[in-house]
Design an enzyme around this catalytic site. Structure first.
Site, mmCIF file in Angstrom:
data_model
loop_
_atom_site.group_PDB
_atom_site.id
_atom_site.type_symbol
_atom_site.label_atom_id
_atom_site.label_comp_id
_atom_site.label_asym_id
_atom_site.label_seq_id
_atom_site.Cartn_x
_atom_site.Cartn_y
_atom_site.Cartn_z
ATOM 1 N N ASP A 60 35.489 12.615 7.568
ATOM 2 C CA ASP A 60 35.224 11.949 8.846
ATOM 3 C C ASP A 60 33.923 12.532 9.401
ATOM 4 O O ASP A 60 33.808 13.752 9.563
ATOM 5 C CB ASP A 60 36.402 12.220 9.800
ATOM 6 C CG ASP A 60 36.274 11.467 11.113
ATOM 7 O OD1 ASP A 60 35.150 11.291 11.603
ATOM 8 O OD2 ASP A 60 37.321 11.070 11.655
ATOM 9 N N ASN A 88 25.100 6.154 7.705
ATOM 10 C CA ASN A 88 25.434 4.744 7.935
ATOM 11 C C ASN A 88 26.784 4.561 8.631
ATOM 12 O O ASN A 88 27.020 3.529 9.266
ATOM 13 C CB ASN A 88 25.417 4.019 6.580
ATOM 14 C CG ASN A 88 26.147 2.700 6.608
ATOM 15 O OD1 ASN A 88 25.645 1.706 7.102
ATOM 16 N ND2 ASN A 88 27.381 2.700 6.089
ATOM 17 N N TYR A 154 29.115 0.222 22.272
ATOM 18 C CA TYR A 154 28.435 0.287 20.968
ATOM 19 C C TYR A 154 26.933 0.456 21.175
ATOM 20 O O TYR A 154 26.295 1.317 20.545
ATOM 21 C CB TYR A 154 28.745 -0.997 20.210
ATOM 22 C CG TYR A 154 28.103 -1.135 18.853
ATOM 23 C CD1 TYR A 154 28.442 -0.301 17.800
ATOM 24 C CD2 TYR A 154 27.167 -2.150 18.613
ATOM 25 C CE1 TYR A 154 27.861 -0.458 16.542
ATOM 26 C CE2 TYR A 154 26.595 -2.319 17.365
ATOM 27 C CZ TYR A 154 26.940 -1.472 16.332
ATOM 28 O OH TYR A 154 26.366 -1.635 15.088
ATOM 29 N N GLY A 155 26.365 -0.361 22.067
ATOM 30 C CA GLY A 155 24.931 -0.262 22.339
ATOM 31 C C GLY A 155 24.554 1.109 22.859
ATOM 32 O O GLY A 155 23.543 1.691 22.440
ATOM 33 N N ALA A 156 25.376 1.640 23.748
ATOM 34 C CA ALA A 156 25.096 2.983 24.284
ATOM 35 C C ALA A 156 25.196 4.020 23.172
ATOM 36 O O ALA A 156 24.394 4.966 23.102
ATOM 37 C CB ALA A 156 26.082 3.303 25.412
ATOM 38 N N LYS A 158 24.629 3.559 19.925
ATOM 39 C CA LYS A 158 23.470 3.455 19.028
ATOM 40 C C LYS A 158 22.199 3.942 19.732
ATOM 41 O O LYS A 158 21.344 4.579 19.094
ATOM 42 C CB LYS A 158 23.304 2.023 18.527
ATOM 43 C CG LYS A 158 24.421 1.548 17.594
ATOM 44 C CD LYS A 158 24.561 2.400 16.339
ATOM 45 C CE LYS A 158 25.422 1.726 15.276
ATOM 46 N NZ LYS A 158 25.690 2.588 14.112
ATOM 47 N N ILE A 187 24.343 -8.833 10.036
ATOM 48 C CA ILE A 187 24.393 -8.689 8.580
ATOM 49 C C ILE A 187 25.761 -9.168 8.084
ATOM 50 O O ILE A 187 26.802 -8.781 8.643
ATOM 51 C CB ILE A 187 24.195 -7.209 8.159
ATOM 52 C CG1 ILE A 187 22.906 -6.619 8.772
ATOM 53 C CG2 ILE A 187 24.190 -7.079 6.630
ATOM 54 C CD1 ILE A 187 21.614 -7.257 8.319
HETATM 55 P P1 NDP Z 1 31.726 -1.408 7.693
HETATM 56 O O1 NDP Z 1 32.858 -1.332 8.665
HETATM 57 O O2 NDP Z 1 31.925 -2.065 6.381
HETATM 58 O O3 NDP Z 1 31.147 0.043 7.427
HETATM 59 C C1 NDP Z 1 31.462 1.161 8.136
HETATM 60 C C2 NDP Z 1 31.767 2.241 7.126
HETATM 61 O O4 NDP Z 1 31.798 3.488 7.825
HETATM 62 C C3 NDP Z 1 33.111 2.059 6.453
HETATM 63 O O5 NDP Z 1 32.963 2.258 5.050
HETATM 64 C C4 NDP Z 1 33.999 3.125 7.066
HETATM 65 O O6 NDP Z 1 34.923 3.634 6.102
HETATM 66 C C5 NDP Z 1 32.984 4.173 7.473
HETATM 67 N N1 NDP Z 1 33.407 4.946 8.637
HETATM 68 C C6 NDP Z 1 33.805 4.472 9.830
HETATM 69 N N2 NDP Z 1 34.118 5.482 10.651
HETATM 70 C C7 NDP Z 1 33.912 6.622 9.939
HETATM 71 C C8 NDP Z 1 34.073 7.986 10.215
HETATM 72 N N3 NDP Z 1 34.523 8.420 11.416
HETATM 73 N N4 NDP Z 1 33.771 8.890 9.271
HETATM 74 C C9 NDP Z 1 33.336 8.480 8.049
HETATM 75 N N5 NDP Z 1 33.167 7.201 7.718
HETATM 76 C C10 NDP Z 1 33.457 6.280 8.660
HETATM 77 O O7 NDP Z 1 30.536 -2.123 8.480
HETATM 78 P P2 NDP Z 1 29.011 -2.433 8.135
HETATM 79 O O8 NDP Z 1 28.690 -2.153 6.719
HETATM 80 O O9 NDP Z 1 28.749 -3.767 8.687
HETATM 81 O O10 NDP Z 1 28.266 -1.372 9.075
HETATM 82 C C11 NDP Z 1 27.631 -0.218 8.604
HETATM 83 C C12 NDP Z 1 26.730 0.335 9.689
HETATM 84 O O11 NDP Z 1 25.774 -0.655 10.062
HETATM 85 C C13 NDP Z 1 27.466 0.739 10.968
HETATM 86 O O12 NDP Z 1 26.868 1.911 11.495
HETATM 87 C C14 NDP Z 1 27.196 -0.438 11.889
HETATM 88 O O13 NDP Z 1 27.258 -0.067 13.245
HETATM 89 C C15 NDP Z 1 25.796 -0.812 11.457
HETATM 90 N N6 NDP Z 1 25.387 -2.180 11.778
HETATM 91 C C16 NDP Z 1 26.041 -3.260 11.218
HETATM 92 C C17 NDP Z 1 25.623 -4.537 11.508
HETATM 93 C C18 NDP Z 1 26.247 -5.757 10.906
HETATM 94 O O14 NDP Z 1 25.933 -6.871 11.344
HETATM 95 N N7 NDP Z 1 27.120 -5.643 9.916
HETATM 96 C C19 NDP Z 1 24.497 -4.788 12.442
HETATM 97 C C20 NDP Z 1 23.894 -3.583 12.954
HETATM 98 C C21 NDP Z 1 24.332 -2.346 12.623
HETATM 99 P P3 NDP Z 1 36.339 4.288 6.546
HETATM 100 O O15 NDP Z 1 36.957 3.328 7.514
HETATM 101 O O16 NDP Z 1 37.071 4.436 5.258
HETATM 102 O O17 NDP Z 1 36.013 5.599 7.169
#
Ligand code: NDP
Length: 274
Positions: A60, A88, A154-156, A158, A187
């Site tokens: 985590d 990410n 979320y915006g805050a 980021k 995306i």
């Molecule tokens: P996903 O939900 O597929 O990806 C998020 C990933 O982060 C998951 O694999 C999740 O796995 C992991 N994750 C979440 N919380 C934790 C944690 N506390 N510790 C470790 N891993 C964690 O979404 P996206 O691929 O769409 O998003 C990826 C990033 O891109 C994010 O930061 C999102 O905010 C950003 N983003 C996405 C956009 C979009 O349109 N898709 C637009 C702009 C930004 P698990 O749950 O197993 O931990």
């Protein structure tokens, strides 16, 4: 042989969506890649899709001891070195008007995005400095720059992450560690399927995207790959949009007026989108 041969990279949230696409792009260019996330099952499934020697570590990003261990494991997989981290992991645990928001949901969202980045880079920085070509790439969001109504927490989160990473860039520059962020627009990942499948929210996005389509995880991965590698060796502290141009649009649209004057000219189709 690839242009990232000898690189060792940790991708947080690498088990899905954008993170998985980043892992694929880095693997394709020869890097040793470790993916991290909370769910081991999700990481296993991603590793099966990636189809190469990707290492996995369940951790985590908000838990310091877990990230210390994840960073150590990534370095072990990379032959004792860590050259880059793609920070990410992130997302939102809240959606709705701020005036009605639940404090715990807002706190968890800020914690995931701000403290997740803080903990990840704090733990990785010594190894990134040791590498001599260290790079941290945070995955932020357009929502951290402009207002997205009903995504305020979320915006805050980021925006806070972006600022924190700019300070890291300034502080770690003397160690040769570069720190940048990418700002994706919408995306097409599984997370966003309820939006990208169609409807008024998708329409509201497309109306503001000059390039006229939703982004793919690979669009973001290509920029992340560039920021990881030596081609971007003199770029640090930057937040770069990958959003089809959405962040350009804040002004009024004079199209209706302009069409009346120029619409009969064949060049009008260059700006009309048809
Ligand atoms: P996903 O939900 O597929 O990806 C998020 C990933 O982060 C998951 O694999 C999740 O796995 C992991 N994750 C979440 N919380 C934790 C944690 N506390 N510790 C470790 N891993 C964690 O979404 P996206 O691929 O769409 O998003 C990826 C990033 O891109 C994010 O930061 C999102 O905010 C950003 N983003 C996405 C956009 C979009 O349109 N898709 C637009 C702009 C930004 P698990 O749950 O197993 O931990």
């Amino acid at each position: 042989m690839g242009t990232l041969d000898g690189y060792s990279v940790l991708v947080t949230g690498g088990g899905s969506g954008i993170g998985e696409a980043c892992a694929a792009a880095l693997l394709a260019d020869g890097a040793a890649v470790t993916i991290c996330g909370r769910s081991a099952d999700r990481l296993d499934a991603a590793a099966a899709r990636l189809g190469r020697a990707v290492a996995r570590v369940a951790a985590d990003v908000t838990v310091e001891a877990a990230m210390e261990a994840a960073v150590a494991q990534a370095a072990e997989h990379g032959g004792g070195r860590l050259d880059a981290v793609v920070g990410n992991a992130g997302g939102s645990l809240h959606m709705g008007p701020l005036v009605m928001a639940d404090l715990d949901a807002v706190r968890a969202t800020v914690e995931l995005n701000v403290l997740g980045a803080f903990v990840t880079l704090k733990c990785a920085a010594p190894l990134l400095a040791e590498s001599g070509r260290g790079s941290y790439v945070g995955v932020s969001s357009h929502a951290g720059r402009d207002t997205f109504r009903f995504l305020g927490a979320y915006g805050a989160g980021k925006a806070g992450m972006d600022h924190l990473l700019r300070v890291f860039a300034d502080e770690l520059g003397p160690s040769g560690v570069r720190v940048n962020t990418v700002l994706p627009g919408v995306i097409a990942t599984e997370l966003m399927v309820a939006i990208t499948d169609g409807g008024p929210v998708l329409d509201s996005y497309l109306a503001e995207i000059p390039l006229g389509r939703v982004g793919e995880p690979e669009d973001v991965a290509a920029l992340v790959r560039f920021l990881v590698g030596p081609e971007s060796g003199w770029i640090t502290g930057q937040a770069i949009s990958v959003d089809g141009g959405q962040s350009l649009r804040k002004g009024a649209d004079y199209g209706a007026f302009a069409q009346g004057v120029y619409g009969a000219d064949p060049r009008w189709r260059l700006v009309a989108g048809s």
